[in-house]
Design a protein around this motif. Sequence first.
Motif, short mmCIF file in Angstrom:
data_model
loop_
_atom_site.label_atom_id
_atom_site.label_comp_id
_atom_site.label_asym_id
_atom_site.label_seq_id
_atom_site.Cartn_x
_atom_site.Cartn_y
_atom_site.Cartn_z
N SER A 138 0.80 -1.22 0.00
CA SER A 138 0.00 0.00 0.00
C SER A 138 0.83 1.27 0.00
CB SER A 138 -0.93 0.01 1.22
OG SER A 138 -0.18 -0.03 2.42
N LYS A 139 2.15 1.17 0.23
CA LYS A 139 2.98 2.38 0.25
C LYS A 139 2.98 3.07 -1.11
CE LYS A 139 7.42 0.11 -0.77
NZ LYS A 139 8.79 -0.16 -0.27
N THR A 140 2.54 2.35 -2.15
CA THR A 140 2.41 2.96 -3.46
C THR A 140 1.50 4.18 -3.42
OG1 THR A 140 2.62 0.75 -4.42
CG2 THR A 140 1.75 2.48 -5.85
N PHE A 141 0.56 4.18 -2.48
CA PHE A 141 -0.45 5.22 -2.43
C PHE A 141 -0.29 6.14 -1.23
CE2 PHE A 141 -2.21 1.88 -5.01
CZ PHE A 141 -2.75 2.58 -6.07
N ARG A 142 0.91 6.38 -0.80
CA ARG A 142 1.13 7.27 0.33
C ARG A 142 0.79 8.71 -0.03
NH1 ARG A 142 6.93 5.07 2.66
NH2 ARG A 142 6.11 3.23 3.74
N LYS A 143 0.28 9.43 0.95
CA LYS A 143 0.02 10.87 0.87
C LYS A 143 -0.84 11.20 -0.34
CE LYS A 143 4.27 11.95 3.39
NZ LYS A 143 5.56 12.66 3.39
N LYS A 144 -0.36 12.12 -1.17
CA LYS A 144 -1.18 12.66 -2.25
C LYS A 144 -1.47 11.63 -3.34
CE LYS A 144 0.46 17.40 -1.66
NZ LYS A 144 1.13 18.56 -2.31
N ASN A 145 -0.66 10.58 -3.41
CA ASN A 145 -0.85 9.60 -4.49
C ASN A 145 -2.20 8.91 -4.45
OD1 ASN A 145 1.66 10.13 -5.45
ND2 ASN A 145 2.65 8.34 -4.54
N LYS A 147 -5.21 10.20 -3.54
CA LYS A 147 -6.41 11.03 -3.65
C LYS A 147 -7.30 10.69 -4.85
CE LYS A 147 -4.98 15.04 -0.95
NZ LYS A 147 -4.75 16.51 -0.94
N PRO A 148 -6.72 10.44 -6.05
CA PRO A 148 -7.60 10.15 -7.19
C PRO A 148 -8.25 8.76 -7.13
CG PRO A 148 -5.41 10.89 -7.90
CD PRO A 148 -5.31 10.53 -6.45
N TYR A 149 -7.82 7.91 -6.20
CA TYR A 149 -8.25 6.52 -6.20
C TYR A 149 -9.25 6.26 -5.07
CZ TYR A 149 -4.11 6.49 -9.12
OH TYR A 149 -3.18 6.79 -10.09
N VAL A 150 -10.38 6.91 -5.17
CA VAL A 150 -11.40 6.82 -4.11
C VAL A 150 -11.84 5.37 -3.92
CG1 VAL A 150 -13.71 7.55 -3.42
CG2 VAL A 150 -12.17 9.17 -4.56
N PHE A 151 -11.93 4.62 -5.01
CA PHE A 151 -12.41 3.24 -4.93
C PHE A 151 -11.49 2.35 -4.11
CE2 PHE A 151 -9.44 2.97 -8.39
CZ PHE A 151 -9.01 1.66 -8.43
#
Length: 333
Positions: A138-145, A147-151
């Motif tokens: 899940s570190k792929t999506f840390r912080k601002k990364n 935001k676009p992936y609500v799902f």
Amino acid sequence: MKRSVTSKLRHILDKVASINCLERLKPNMILRDSQTSYWKHGTDEAILQEFDTLEVFLSCLDTLFHEERTIPIKVKLYDIHVLYVLEASAAIRLYDTNGHLISQQACGRGMYYYLPPGHYSLKIPAGKSQLFGYYFQSKTFRKKNKKPYVFLHDLLRARRTQLEEVVVSRDFKVGKRTWMYIHALCRGLKKRKLKNESFVFGIIHDLIDLSAEKISEEETKMSYDLKIAIQARKLLAMHIEEKGQETQINLLADDLKLDLDTVNRYHKQHFGKCLRELRTDLLLTRAQKELDKGVSPKNCAYELRYNSPEAFYHFFKDASGMTATQYLQRSKP
């Protein structure tokens, strides 16, 4: 990336030396430089291709079964998984350790999973099936990364807290662009090459972006379809309140500026009934309300604009399973 998932094919098949030991199954897609194993028992055959990178673990499973088979799955770490059903004669079903259904995934659909460590089982239908998947940290999506992936927010939150419950995304369409990305990924894999990491991660990001796009498109369309279906219900109820049994469902086409087949399809998709069945339900509900107010069956027939009381009596009996008189007797305190 450290192996997190083990597909226990050995519980249902025997490992064989090479593809030459298989009689009918050929892989539709080749993961270049992957670790490949071949499996067979009787007429059942399978090919498992796996490829690991620093941050992503890829796999492709081809099966050919004469009847539905169950493959035990062991998950060791807290990761987020993606599964694409590229080919299958029926839905692929995933169960937890207690045998509870987690998901049903149809052919041509993809889905994201957060799976805590534990034992699972994958039911694969008879015939030819092909599953492509990967899991990542899940570190792929840390912080601002992220935001676009609500799902993915619920899955990422579950991974961050190491929740002991399964969380899944809604499913999405696997279209031509998805196929092209997957095939490009499989063709471009190169073991132990530094550039391979950025190549794999780039396409994985493209696939995740495409998933977000597909889910957004389907949610938007779903919202529109549902809105039309709800409007159709309200309009039909208003027409029946005004015109009773003289109401025709083709009025909805003019009201909604859509062809009737489309409105009917949207309503059945969301409410499980066609518009003709809805008309019957609404007409019966109005008749029952009139009877509950003390209106006689005969006068109720004229109130709902039937040509004769007999026509109303026949409708009420067919729609409710009882006569109007029996309904009044049952509704008395």
